[in-house]
Motif scaffolding. Sequence first.
Motif, short mmCIF file in Angstrom:
data_model
loop_
_atom_site.label_atom_id
_atom_site.label_comp_id
_atom_site.label_asym_id
_atom_site.label_seq_id
_atom_site.Cartn_x
_atom_site.Cartn_y
_atom_site.Cartn_z
N GLU A 172 -10.95 2.66 12.70
CA GLU A 172 -10.95 3.68 13.74
C GLU A 172 -9.55 4.16 14.11
N GLU A 173 -8.50 3.45 13.69
CA GLU A 173 -7.14 3.91 13.98
C GLU A 173 -6.65 4.94 12.97
N GLY A 189 -14.01 6.90 11.04
CA GLY A 189 -14.90 5.76 11.19
C GLY A 189 -16.34 6.25 11.24
N GLU A 190 -17.05 5.91 12.31
CA GLU A 190 -18.43 6.36 12.49
C GLU A 190 -18.54 7.53 13.45
N VAL A 191 -17.40 8.01 13.95
CA VAL A 191 -17.41 9.09 14.94
C VAL A 191 -17.34 10.44 14.24
N LEU A 211 -8.94 9.04 17.29
CA LEU A 211 -9.94 8.55 18.23
C LEU A 211 -9.27 7.94 19.44
N GLY A 214 -13.22 5.94 21.43
CA GLY A 214 -14.43 6.35 20.74
C GLY A 214 -14.71 7.84 20.73
#
Length: 236
Positions: A172-173, A189-191, A211, A214
């Motif tokens: 996510e970073e 990521g998943e976003v 992000l 989130g």
Amino acid sequence: MESVQETSRESFLGGASVTDKQHITIKGVKEGLVFLFDDKCEFSALLDELQFKLEKSHQQLLTGPLVHVHVKLGTRQASDDEKESIKATIRQRGNLLVQSIESDALEEPEGENPHNLKVHTGIIRSGQTLEHNGNLLLMGDLNPGGTLLCTGDIYVLGALRGLAHAGSQGREESIIAASLMRPTQLRIGEVISRPPDEWMSGDAAMEFAYLNEGVMKIDKMSHLHRLRIQPVVFKA
């Protein structure tokens, strides 16, 4: 022929494993010889001991039939240069032939190394996907209908007009940066980003997506240092 080879092997081993310095153990097996390396010892010391033991080996082994050698490194993760040094040392000793050099070390999957940079020059057109494990630098445009997919960061020195998915394995970073940010969709990521018309700025030049708790944000490239304390270093 087989009896000669077995006699040579026993002469070399002295009827038992050679463990003078406890860093290298040499064992005779049906397939030839197995060299067991201490995985805690300094590599230079191992190489010196290997040279010493081979120089002291029985001359009959070095002039007899071809003997296959299998090197076991334990949990040591040797570099290609270190493996070549081992092979070169063993090759100097008559008829010894290195068949394998094996390690029990778990190699880091390429997908877990986000600093593994791939540089691609060209245009990614509609229907095309450029995928990579690590950071991805596109020197060109990503057209609508094209896709960039990688486990690390995405940098586009051109127009980003297609779909870009960074941190595809959950990192996510990761960020997505472009000279011109006009995507159909961004993913980190998943976003998944909101529709572009809800968040794109007026000029969309030299921006990056990231992000924050989130939620995907867009900022100017000049502000990247606020997110990344360490500078971004490209190592191909």
